[in-house]
Write an enzyme that holds these catalytic residues in place. Structure first.
Site, PDB file in Angstrom:
ATOM      1  N   CYS A   1      -2.510  86.051 -11.656  1.00 44.06           N
ATOM      2  CA  CYS A   1      -2.940  86.578 -10.374  1.00 44.06           C
ATOM      3  C   CYS A   1      -3.125  88.094 -10.440  1.00 44.06           C
ATOM      4  CB  CYS A   1      -1.970  86.289  -9.229  1.00 44.06           C
ATOM      5  SG  CYS A   1      -1.635  84.557  -8.995  1.00 44.06           S
TER       6      CYS A   1
ATOM      7  N   LYS B   1      -5.791  85.877 -18.239  1.00 47.53           N
ATOM      8  CA  LYS B   1      -5.616  86.861 -19.306  1.00 47.53           C
ATOM      9  C   LYS B   1      -4.154  87.184 -19.561  1.00 47.53           C
ATOM     10  CE  LYS B   1      -7.239  89.995 -22.164  1.00 47.53           C
ATOM     11  NZ  LYS B   1      -7.746  89.429 -23.418  1.00 47.53           N
TER      12      LYS B   1
ATOM     13  N   GLU C   1      -6.024  81.613 -35.720  1.00 47.18           N
ATOM     14  CA  GLU C   1      -6.669  82.418 -34.681  1.00 47.18           C
ATOM     15  C   GLU C   1      -8.111  81.940 -34.452  1.00 47.18           C
ATOM     16  OE1 GLU C   1      -5.830  84.288 -32.394  1.00 47.18           O
ATOM     17  OE2 GLU C   1      -7.535  85.524 -31.873  1.00 47.18           O
TER      18      GLU C   1
ATOM     19  N   GLU D   1     -10.224  77.692 -26.916  1.00 53.37           N
ATOM     20  CA  GLU D   1     -10.032  78.243 -25.573  1.00 53.37           C
ATOM     21  C   GLU D   1     -11.341  78.547 -24.851  1.00 53.37           C
ATOM     22  OE1 GLU D   1      -7.752  81.896 -25.229  1.00 53.37           O
ATOM     23  OE2 GLU D   1      -8.561  82.645 -27.098  1.00 53.37           O
TER      24      GLU D   1
ATOM     25  N   ARG E   1      -7.372  87.996 -14.583  1.00 59.33           N
ATOM     26  CA  ARG E   1      -5.982  87.567 -14.440  1.00 59.33           C
ATOM     27  C   ARG E   1      -5.849  86.184 -13.795  1.00 59.33           C
ATOM     28  NH1 ARG E   1      -2.519  92.014 -14.850  1.00 59.33           N
ATOM     29  NH2 ARG E   1      -0.894  90.866 -13.783  1.00 59.33           N
TER      30      ARG E   1
ATOM     31  N   ASN F   1       1.779  88.446  -6.712  1.00 62.35           N
ATOM     32  CA  ASN F   1       1.601  88.007  -8.103  1.00 62.35           C
ATOM     33  C   ASN F   1       2.994  87.738  -8.642  1.00 62.35           C
ATOM     34  OD1 ASN F   1       0.960  87.682 -10.835  1.00 62.35           O
ATOM     35  ND2 ASN F   1       1.054  89.887 -11.208  1.00 62.35           N
ATOM     36  N   GLY F   2       3.239  86.504  -9.072  1.00 64.98           N
ATOM     37  CA  GLY F   2       4.551  86.177  -9.608  1.00 64.98           C
ATOM     38  C   GLY F   2       4.949  84.784  -9.193  1.00 64.98           C
TER      39      GLY F   2
ATOM     40  N   HIS G   1      -1.148  66.881 -46.159  1.00 62.51           N
ATOM     41  CA  HIS G   1       0.035  66.231 -45.595  1.00 62.51           C
ATOM     42  C   HIS G   1      -0.243  65.631 -44.221  1.00 62.51           C
ATOM     43  CE1 HIS G   1       2.473  67.763 -48.890  1.00 62.51           C
ATOM     44  NE2 HIS G   1       1.737  68.853 -48.787  1.00 62.51           N
TER      45      HIS G   1
ATOM     46  N   LYS H   1      -9.535  80.580 -30.891  1.00 58.60           N
ATOM     47  CA  LYS H   1     -10.722  81.158 -30.233  1.00 58.60           C
ATOM     48  C   LYS H   1     -11.690  80.043 -29.847  1.00 58.60           C
ATOM     49  CE  LYS H   1      -9.689  84.231 -29.284  1.00 58.60           C
ATOM     50  NZ  LYS H   1      -8.425  84.773 -29.604  1.00 58.60           N
TER      51      LYS H   1
ATOM     52  N   TRP I   1      -4.261  82.658  -9.933  1.00 58.84           N
ATOM     53  CA  TRP I   1      -4.077  81.635 -10.975  1.00 58.84           C
ATOM     54  C   TRP I   1      -2.956  80.760 -10.446  1.00 58.84           C
ATOM     55  CZ3 TRP I   1      -0.291  79.744 -14.272  1.00 58.84           C
ATOM     56  CH2 TRP I   1      -0.745  78.951 -15.329  1.00 58.84           C
TER      57      TRP I   1
HETATM   58  O1  M6R Z   1      -1.085  89.908 -23.455  1.00 62.13           O
HETATM   59  P1  M6R Z   1      -0.503  89.140 -24.579  1.00 62.13           P
HETATM   60  O2  M6R Z   1      -0.977  89.613 -25.915  1.00 62.13           O
HETATM   61  O3  M6R Z   1       1.002  89.104 -24.544  1.00 62.13           O
HETATM   62  O4  M6R Z   1      -1.023  87.669 -24.389  1.00 62.13           O
HETATM   63  C1  M6R Z   1      -0.618  86.632 -25.228  1.00 62.13           C
HETATM   64  C2  M6R Z   1      -1.482  85.411 -25.053  1.00 62.13           C
HETATM   65  O5  M6R Z   1      -1.430  84.954 -23.736  1.00 62.13           O
HETATM   66  C3  M6R Z   1      -2.942  85.677 -25.423  1.00 62.13           C
HETATM   67  O6  M6R Z   1      -3.059  86.170 -26.719  1.00 62.13           O
HETATM   68  C4  M6R Z   1      -3.775  84.391 -25.284  1.00 62.13           C
HETATM   69  O7  M6R Z   1      -3.374  83.466 -26.249  1.00 62.13           O
HETATM   70  C5  M6R Z   1      -5.270  84.688 -25.369  1.00 62.13           C
HETATM   71  N1  M6R Z   1      -5.973  83.853 -24.454  1.00 62.13           N
HETATM   72  C6  M6R Z   1      -5.824  84.435 -26.716  1.00 62.13           C
HETATM   73  O8  M6R Z   1      -7.177  84.661 -26.802  1.00 62.13           O
END
Ligand code: M6R
Length: 614
Positions: free
Chosen positions: A2, A610, A487, A494, A27, A100-101, A510, A491, A74
């Site tokens: 949020c 985010k 990674e 997501e 956010r 937010n929270g 395995h 990517k 969110w």
């Molecule tokens: O702000 P942060 O680096 O702590 O966030 C961690 C993860 O939430 C963040 O890397 C998330 O996995 C991204 N969507 C990856 O692209």
């Protein structure tokens, strides 16, 4: 999760709030809403399920309001809907709140309030909070500020809130605990927000509210901070360093693409002032005072989530190999709940782009409690993690708006590499000539990333076209490139919603090998020389089962792969320890193009936000 924004002053509030919400939309984007006080002191609320764009369409530009609050959501409690969208009102219609929270004990509070005659129109924890504040104010006959203080003492959870009060039409009250809140100071006006991005175009003077603080601001320039315990605090004013053009797409179709293309600059920014390859020195301000601690550390523990956790995994390879310090890497969410063994001579290093990730923050608090030195690698200046740690290093990547992390990842890697090399140099675990060789190679990375970006667009577009409809992808890598495989897979899943898994190439035998058939694209990150022969064998094994090979190679590693791979992406070569900084870039581009071709919302993928602050 949020984003919250608020304004009090003499300007038209609506455009400031809507634009602010657009900046904060990364956010959360389940719903958006604003509440403003108009000239007759009535609270008008506009809110809508979906993105800020929908809210903008529905909201009149000028409501003759100079004060208001806004929220982009969110969802935690209650489905995404108009009804659950913020702002929420108290029962008597006098107060409106954005939050937010998460209020963990909201159900107990709600039950008690129901007994007092309160009725609720949403499923949210936030509505309970504003009713509680209203109830306390009514019961105790106190000012709103006092009621907020008292109500927050009854609340368990995290919050950044701003309250609009019909009876105080020129004043806003805000409070925070474990969720960020920044206050921008203008000329008899204040801008409040979850981060500085909605504020920077109006003022560069900001105050970051601390946990347990309540701020009162008005349109005459008054600014008071008190704690929940009623202790007065002097606002600590800081200067923002964000450049406005970093917040715009700058001609790119998406923020993610812009941020991928920014990497030559952002990696250079992470190294700037810290690496002088000519003189053969690394200088890191945040490390200086802690050098002996690093040299003598019993263990380093990286704690992080998502992409930042992948950076930590690469950190493990770097620190163990170069500085010979044992390293553990933990998901922050696991670390904090498993009663970890932490010693006073351990250093716990949190990696976080946002500096606000709830699990990473909580893991650090735990480590601090147990006496470890805590260090932060964050991108957002003044964020909660940056402020909690004993010391740290900023990554200087600038605001990352795309939900999928790209430039923040490579900046984290640049910083971790500098730290590992510097510690190894001080400890004498690498020779002077190795140190020189590595720092020269590191200095050349931005130019090599530039080359990847300029030379591989067409081939990556072709590969994206061919595999955009695949249902599964496998990503394989060994050594330093194993986390790159993880990674790359993250990517892709997501932003394109294609199922993808990353594996150490040898682990494939395995289990995952059972998945391979002619429909399985397999991205092999083969730019490191260590275990090269082994990864060639792994590629053969995939090929023997008719899997499709997309290989990332360089001029030294392509020889035995070019004849077997279906597609070859050739990137510049570098030292093995630096390979991830280059190898990740084509994977970011591949995910981006596949997601665009599938019509996905690249910058704001479904269900994600985010910064995960709950
Ligand atoms: O702000 P942060 O680096 O702590 O966030 C961690 C993860 O939430 C963040 O890397 C998330 O996995 C991204 N969507 C990856 O692209």
């Amino acid at each position: 999760m949020c984003g919250i924004v608020a304004y009090v002053g003499h300007k038209n509030a609506v455009p400031i709030l809507i634009k602010g919400l657009e900046r904060l939309e990364y956010r959360g984007y389940d719903s958006a809403g604003i509440a403003v006080l108009n000239a007759t002191n009535d609270i008008s609320i506009f809110k809508k399920k979906g993105k800020v764009k929908k809210l903008r369409e529905k909201t009149p530009e000028n409501t003759n309001s100079h004060i208001g609050i806004g929220h982009t959501r969110w969802a935690t409690h209650g489905e995404p809907s108009d009804r659950n969208a913020h702002p929420h009102m108290a029962q008597n219609g006098q107060l409106a709140i954005i939050h937010n929270g998460i209020i963990e004990n909201y159900d107990v509070l709600k039950e008690a309030l129901r007994k007092e005659g309160h009725e609720f129109v949403s499923d949210t924890d936030t509505e309970v909070l504003i009713h509680l504040i209203e109830e306390v104010q009514k019961r105790e006959k106190v000012s709103l500020e006092k009621a907020v203080q008292q109500a927050l003492k009854e609340v368990i959870g995290a919050y950044a809130i701003v309250i609009l009060d019909k009876n105080n039409p020129n004043q806003l009250i805000a409070a925070r605990k474990s969720s960020p809140l920044v206050i921008g100071i203008g000329d008899n006006e204040f801008y409040l927000a979850s981060d500085a991005t909605p504020i920077v175009e109006y003022t560069k003077e900001v105050v970051y509210l601390d946990d347990g603080e309540i701020a009162t601001v008005n349109n005459e320039g008054d600014f008071f901070i008190k704690t929940i315990e009623d202790e007065s605090k002097t606002p600590f004013v800081q200067e923002l360093e964000i450049e406005l053009d970093r917040l715009e797409k700058g001609g790119f179709e998406h923020f993610m693409l812009k941020e991928i293309f920014e990497q030559p600059k952002t990696i250079a920014d992470a190294l700037r002032g810290r690496l002088d390859a000519g003189k053969g020195v690394i200088f890191m301000g945040g490390l200086q005072e802690y050098e002996q601690k690093f040299i003598n550390a019993r263990r380093l523990l990286f704690v992080a989530c998502g992409t930042s956790w992948h950076s930590g995994l690469i950190g493990e390879y770097l620190f163990e190999e170069l500085a010979r310090i044992p390293v553990e890497v933990d998901y922050a969410s696991e670390f904090r709940y498993r009663n970890p063994i932490i010693h006073e001579d351990d250093i716990v290093i949190a990696i976080s782009q946002s500096g606000e990730t709830a699990d990473t923050l909580a893991a650090l608090e735990l480590a601090k409690e147990k006496g470890a030195t805590i260090f932060g690698i964050c991108n957002v200046v003044g964020s909660s993690i940056a402020r909690l740690t004993d010391s740290g290093a900023y990554t200087h990547a600038g605001p990352e708006i795309g939900v999928a992390s790209t430039k923040a990842f490579t900046s984290q890697l640049a910083v971790i590499t500098l730290m590992a090399l510097h510690t190894a140099h001080l400890k004498g675990t690498i020779t002077e000539s190795q140190f020189r060789q590595y720092i020269n190679a590191l200095d050349n990375i931005p130019g090599k990333v530039e080359k990847v970006l300029s030379e591989n667009q067409d081939i990556i577009l072709d590969i994206a076209k061919e595999y955009k409809d695949a249902h599964n992808f496998l990503y394989l890598g060994r050594g330093h490139n194993f986390p790159v495989a993880l990674e790359g897979a993250l990517k892709l899943k997501e932003i394109s919603y294609i199922h993808a898994e990353g594996y150490p190439a040898a682990e494939m035998k395995h289990g995952p090998i059972a998945l391979i058939d002619e429909n399985m694209p397999c991205v092999v990150v083969a730019t490191n020389l260590n275990a090269h022969e082994k990864i060639v064998s792994n590629i053969q094994e995939v090929k023997a089962r008719k899997g499709k090979i997309i290989a990332i190679v360089n001029k030294h590693t392509k020889a035995k792969i070019e004849d077997i791979a279906d597609h070859l992406i050739i990137v510049p070569s570098t030292e093995d320890i630096l390979a991830p900084l280059i190898a990740i870039v084509p994977l970011q581009l591949l995910s981006y193009h596949i997601a665009v071709m599938r019509g996905c919302d690249v910058d704001q993928p479904r269900n994600l936000a985010k910064s995960v602050t709950v």
